[in-house]
Design a protein around this motif. Structure first.
Motif, PDB file in Angstrom:
ATOM      1  N   PRO A  74      -4.483 -64.307 -90.549  1.00 60.49           N
ATOM      2  CA  PRO A  74      -4.110 -64.906 -89.263  1.00 60.49           C
ATOM      3  C   PRO A  74      -2.814 -64.284 -88.744  1.00 60.49           C
ATOM      4  O   PRO A  74      -1.905 -63.970 -89.516  1.00 60.49           O
ATOM      5  N   GLY A  75      -2.756 -64.078 -87.424  1.00 59.13           N
ATOM      6  CA  GLY A  75      -1.561 -63.544 -86.789  1.00 59.13           C
ATOM      7  C   GLY A  75      -1.463 -62.033 -86.765  1.00 59.13           C
ATOM      8  O   GLY A  75      -0.534 -61.483 -86.183  1.00 59.13           O
ATOM      9  N   CYS A  76      -2.416 -61.332 -87.364  1.00 63.75           N
ATOM     10  CA  CYS A  76      -2.382 -59.859 -87.420  1.00 63.75           C
ATOM     11  C   CYS A  76      -3.255 -59.268 -86.305  1.00 63.75           C
ATOM     12  O   CYS A  76      -4.463 -59.518 -86.267  1.00 63.75           O
ATOM     13  N   PRO A  77      -2.675 -58.459 -85.408  1.00 63.34           N
ATOM     14  CA  PRO A  77      -3.501 -57.786 -84.404  1.00 63.34           C
ATOM     15  C   PRO A  77      -4.546 -56.889 -85.081  1.00 63.34           C
ATOM     16  O   PRO A  77      -4.257 -56.254 -86.100  1.00 63.34           O
ATOM     17  N   HIS A  78      -5.742 -56.862 -84.509  1.00 64.14           N
ATOM     18  CA  HIS A  78      -6.802 -56.035 -85.070  1.00 64.14           C
ATOM     19  C   HIS A  78      -7.811 -55.673 -83.984  1.00 64.14           C
ATOM     20  O   HIS A  78      -7.867 -56.311 -82.934  1.00 64.14           O
ATOM     21  N   ALA A  79      -8.578 -54.617 -84.281  1.00 64.69           N
ATOM     22  CA  ALA A  79      -9.591 -54.131 -83.340  1.00 64.69           C
ATOM     23  C   ALA A  79     -10.537 -53.208 -84.082  1.00 64.69           C
ATOM     24  O   ALA A  79     -10.212 -52.697 -85.152  1.00 64.69           O
ATOM     25  N   PHE A  80     -11.710 -52.989 -83.492  1.00 63.60           N
ATOM     26  CA  PHE A  80     -12.612 -51.946 -83.977  1.00 63.60           C
ATOM     27  C   PHE A  80     -13.355 -51.374 -82.783  1.00 63.60           C
ATOM     28  O   PHE A  80     -13.563 -52.046 -81.776  1.00 63.60           O
ATOM     29  N   ALA A  81     -13.722 -50.109 -82.905  1.00 60.68           N
ATOM     30  CA  ALA A  81     -14.487 -49.425 -81.868  1.00 60.68           C
ATOM     31  C   ALA A  81     -15.364 -48.376 -82.520  1.00 60.68           C
ATOM     32  O   ALA A  81     -15.013 -47.827 -83.571  1.00 60.68           O
ATOM     33  N   ASN A  82     -16.490 -48.100 -81.885  1.00 60.12           N
ATOM     34  CA  ASN A  82     -17.372 -47.042 -82.357  1.00 60.12           C
ATOM     35  C   ASN A  82     -17.226 -45.849 -81.413  1.00 60.12           C
ATOM     36  O   ASN A  82     -17.843 -45.814 -80.349  1.00 60.12           O
ATOM     37  N   PRO A  83     -16.412 -44.849 -81.817  1.00 64.33           N
ATOM     38  CA  PRO A  83     -16.197 -43.690 -80.952  1.00 64.33           C
ATOM     39  C   PRO A  83     -17.258 -42.604 -81.120  1.00 64.33           C
ATOM     40  O   PRO A  83     -17.186 -41.581 -80.468  1.00 64.33           O
ATOM     41  N   THR A  84     -18.241 -42.842 -82.000  1.00 60.51           N
ATOM     42  CA  THR A  84     -19.246 -41.820 -82.287  1.00 60.51           C
ATOM     43  C   THR A  84     -20.473 -42.018 -81.403  1.00 60.51           C
ATOM     44  O   THR A  84     -20.553 -42.962 -80.624  1.00 60.51           O
ATOM     45  N   GLU A  85     -21.444 -41.158 -81.574  1.00 56.00           N
ATOM     46  CA  GLU A  85     -22.709 -41.255 -80.838  1.00 56.00           C
ATOM     47  C   GLU A  85     -23.795 -41.924 -81.679  1.00 56.00           C
ATOM     48  O   GLU A  85     -24.955 -41.956 -81.279  1.00 56.00           O
ATOM     49  N   THR A  86     -23.418 -42.481 -82.836  1.00 59.24           N
ATOM     50  CA  THR A  86     -24.349 -43.112 -83.758  1.00 59.24           C
ATOM     51  C   THR A  86     -23.977 -44.580 -83.944  1.00 59.24           C
ATOM     52  O   THR A  86     -22.800 -44.888 -84.112  1.00 59.24           O
ATOM     53  N   PRO A  87     -24.945 -45.489 -83.935  1.00 62.38           N
ATOM     54  CA  PRO A  87     -24.613 -46.891 -84.191  1.00 62.38           C
ATOM     55  C   PRO A  87     -23.966 -47.060 -85.567  1.00 62.38           C
ATOM     56  O   PRO A  87     -24.258 -46.303 -86.495  1.00 62.38           O
ATOM     57  N   ALA A  88     -23.099 -48.047 -85.668  1.00 59.68           N
ATOM     58  CA  ALA A  88     -22.481 -48.398 -86.950  1.00 59.68           C
ATOM     59  C   ALA A  88     -22.937 -49.809 -87.315  1.00 59.68           C
ATOM     60  O   ALA A  88     -23.313 -50.602 -86.448  1.00 59.68           O
TER      61      ALA A  88
END
Length: 167
Positions: free
Chosen positions: A101-115
């Motif tokens: 809790p309280g920690c900034p976080h993110a995720f993104a898929n920058p590739t051309e393949t699903p993750a």
């Protein structure tokens, strides 16, 4: 409880595909999901005051942030850096990310393949409800309704730091 491969309630839009594996009706500890992250999807940097999360990358690659940056700029979390020099990492299969809790976080898929990732959020059932409502908003077609997403996130203890994006 036993959940075989391919089972669980699915909520889906062109932006995201989430399978509910364990819900608050099954566990007091955490909700568990299998998430398919399409190319170009970026959840945007955000922070929770109460939730703890765990991400485990199963397939593909994701750019992942899980630290407090020197400066919380309003966009481009991929360029953030912590005071100790920590930067965004490229998570590959087998990578685990734990977010207190309280920690900034993110995720993104920058590739051309699903993750694909295993995602756990504690305590339940807030993320279950959030996913259901978010995917309703994203399923309306066209660009995301940012005002509706902002209101939704506010209700579910999510302070959005950078925008959600998808192709």
């Amino acid at each position: 409880m036993f959940v075989p491969p391919g089972h669980g309630r699915v909520v889906q839009t062109p932006a995201q595909h989430v399978t509910f594996k364990v819900t608050g009706s099954h566990s007091r500890m955490a909700s568990t999901f299998e998430v398919l992250v399409p190319p170009g999807f970026d959840v945007g940097a955000h922070v929770h005051t109460r939730s703890e999360e765990l991400f485990y990358v199963l397939e593909g690659e994701l750019d992942v942030l899980a630290f407090e940056p020197r400066i919380r700029t309003p966009d481009h979390w991929q360029k953030w850096e912590s005071r100790s020099g920590t930067r965004v990492v490229r998570a590959t299969p087998g990578t685990v990310i734990v977010v207190p809790p309280g920690c900034p976080h993110a995720f993104a898929n920058p590739t051309e393949t699903p993750a694909k990732m295993f995602f756990q959020a504690s305590p339940p059932p807030d993320h279950e409800r959030y996913f259901e409502e978010l995917l309703e908003i994203l399923g309306n077609g066209g660009p995301p309704d940012l005002a509706a997403i902002e209101e939704l996130r506010r209700r579910y203890d999510i302070e959005q730091l950078t925008p959600l994006k998808h192709r």
